[in-house]
Design a protein around this motif. Sequence first.
Motif, short mmCIF file in Angstrom:
data_model
loop_
_atom_site.label_atom_id
_atom_site.label_comp_id
_atom_site.label_asym_id
_atom_site.label_seq_id
_atom_site.Cartn_x
_atom_site.Cartn_y
_atom_site.Cartn_z
N ASN A 176 75.45 68.95 82.14
CA ASN A 176 75.92 67.83 81.34
C ASN A 176 76.05 68.25 79.89
OD1 ASN A 176 75.96 66.00 83.54
ND2 ASN A 176 73.73 65.68 83.30
N VAL A 177 76.62 67.40 79.06
CA VAL A 177 76.81 67.74 77.66
C VAL A 177 75.53 67.40 76.88
CG1 VAL A 177 78.12 67.24 75.56
CG2 VAL A 177 79.30 67.42 77.76
N TYR A 178 74.95 68.42 76.22
CA TYR A 178 73.77 68.22 75.39
C TYR A 178 73.98 68.89 74.04
CZ TYR A 178 71.43 67.12 79.81
OH TYR A 178 71.09 66.57 81.01
N ASP A 179 73.29 68.38 73.03
CA ASP A 179 73.28 69.06 71.74
C ASP A 179 72.41 70.30 71.84
OD1 ASP A 179 74.91 67.20 70.61
OD2 ASP A 179 73.30 66.08 69.62
N GLY A 180 72.74 71.30 71.01
CA GLY A 180 71.90 72.49 70.92
C GLY A 180 70.87 72.34 69.82
N ASP A 181 70.07 73.38 69.64
CA ASP A 181 69.00 73.32 68.65
C ASP A 181 68.86 74.66 67.95
OD1 ASP A 181 66.24 72.41 67.53
OD2 ASP A 181 65.81 74.25 68.62
N ILE A 182 68.76 74.59 66.62
CA ILE A 182 68.37 75.74 65.82
C ILE A 182 67.32 75.25 64.83
CG2 ILE A 182 70.21 75.42 64.08
CD1 ILE A 182 70.33 78.49 63.85
N HIS A 183 66.30 76.03 64.61
CA HIS A 183 65.26 75.61 63.69
C HIS A 183 64.75 76.79 62.87
CE1 HIS A 183 63.24 76.48 67.61
NE2 HIS A 183 62.37 77.10 66.83
N PHE A 184 64.18 76.47 61.72
CA PHE A 184 63.62 77.52 60.87
C PHE A 184 62.28 77.03 60.33
CE2 PHE A 184 66.53 74.95 58.41
CZ PHE A 184 65.89 74.70 57.20
N SER A 185 61.34 77.97 60.20
CA SER A 185 59.99 77.64 59.74
C SER A 185 59.68 78.39 58.46
CB SER A 185 58.95 77.99 60.82
OG SER A 185 59.01 79.36 61.14
N TYR A 186 58.84 77.78 57.62
CA TYR A 186 58.53 78.34 56.31
C TYR A 186 57.21 77.76 55.83
CZ TYR A 186 60.68 73.88 55.13
OH TYR A 186 60.99 72.55 55.08
N TRP A 187 56.73 78.27 54.69
CA TRP A 187 55.47 77.78 54.13
C TRP A 187 55.70 76.52 53.31
CZ3 TRP A 187 50.96 79.29 55.78
CH2 TRP A 187 50.81 80.57 56.31
#
Length: 538
Positions: free
Chosen positions: A188-199
């Motif tokens: 099915n159609v889903y959104d993707g995910d990108i994430h970034f972590s930092y202090w």
Amino acid sequence: MENDVPLSDYSSFKLLNSAQYSMDNRCALEMEYLDYDSYGNPANIADKAGVKTAYIWGYKGLYPVAKVVNARNTFKSVPQYRDERTTKYVNLKYSSLSANVKSYNFYTSKAGDVEIVLAGALGFNWYVSGHLDNKAFNLVQMRSSDNMGKPWTDYQNAYTYSATFYVSAGYHTFSILSTDACKESSANVYDGDIHFSYWTRKSIAPETSGTDDVFYENFETTHLRPASFGYHSNNSCIGPYTVSLVTNPERKYVIDYQVFKNGKWEYMKHDFVNGRDSINEGVYPIDDVRVYPKDASITTYGYYPLIGLRSATNERGVTESYRYDDFSRLVSVMDNDMNVVKEYDYFYQNQSVEPELTYYNEQIRETFTRNTCDASLGEMGESIDYVVPAKKYSSTLSQEDANQKAYIDLRNNGQQYANEHAECNSNIIVSVYNPMEQDYYLTFDWGVQGSIVTDYYEIPPSRKIADTGDVLKDYEPIKVYVPRRFYRDTRVAPQDDHWAYEEPSIKSTPYAFDINYNIEYYTGHEDTYVIGGYPFAY
């Protein structure tokens, strides 16, 4: 330095640096400025006898509003922080790839790694190119079970799903420049995910030191539930007010304030213990809240900004107030009861006297609920607004005095107006017996199909008063007022599990649906419900 004869060998004061100075050793200390507030005003001063005086400044630091002899405020609270990792998640729109091209600003509390991870979505292949500041990244995530061919095989050979960059503390920009995506045939159609972590920096408990001897609030700048007049001031506060102060455990303190009751300001005073006190005078305004040591002497002040002193109040709550003309000249001095004790005129012989300026009240309104309905018959009073129109009252003293007269009208006549003009609505008094040891919701559904309304009533456990085995005798019911109308159904459910609903036993009907409480069908005004079941006889 005081001396009877001139001194030829006097050594003048010299500031050597920010922390050192030279001074003639025959000089005596006259005054020492111990602390300053954020505006640069002296907050604590010690005289040559060592007696400390605390000052509180108001009106944006322009005027001293409190002076307390034999007191000092030393409490300080220094914010503390802890560095920890945080992650920002960004949705990737599959149906609109161009909408993914965006930039995100963030702040790192210290130098360290920024980790970027392309998670994509199950059943999808995602490719993202972008910049962290001026550093490029290209990421690919292959989570499709289909063989997509090029360019996905090229992406997979050249890139990975994550990237790490070392950055300095400060502001940075994460930018997505382009995206590409495809999905497997069965997904099915889903959104993707990108994430970034930092202090990032998280606030923790502050570091505190010292104690305070003095507190003062005149409500002139806080605008906390304000009334349109105050105690020799523009504003006061209506409703509960709590004072918290880190006091010296070796000293005893008092709290005092003014409350407007019975058409006048009344002075209230009692002990302030354990560093906390709550004032609740209901609908009556309060003003000039003060806390100070019992063995201290306090004077508080109000001002007409850029004109002059408006009032001065001593430790007994006694106030002297002042009025000025249009040229900022003092025209009268009044005592605690607003009686004129001194008056000043400014005009030449044979000059006509200017007429006194007249002030008119502002419009005020308040909602009152009728309290003369018969609750024993299920009646409850409805609410109505009582309005005091603008310019109904006038004063030659001040705008606040005119507003105060309007408020007296509101307090004296608002409830009577509601009793005479608001309606008594008719309800059914439902006695609900809850022998269970948990909280329940009692719900009623009503309205037309497609527009159903649900009313909720909280039902705590009933108090057990006997042990006969009969619920109606063994427990005290919780009484709720249910409006007269036709209800499609009623249910009960534990508050911690709304889906575990059940039907209550109802004295008036064996059914928990099609309950008609309209007066044409139900002439009584009471009913009984039992949670858990009861063998009512029908």
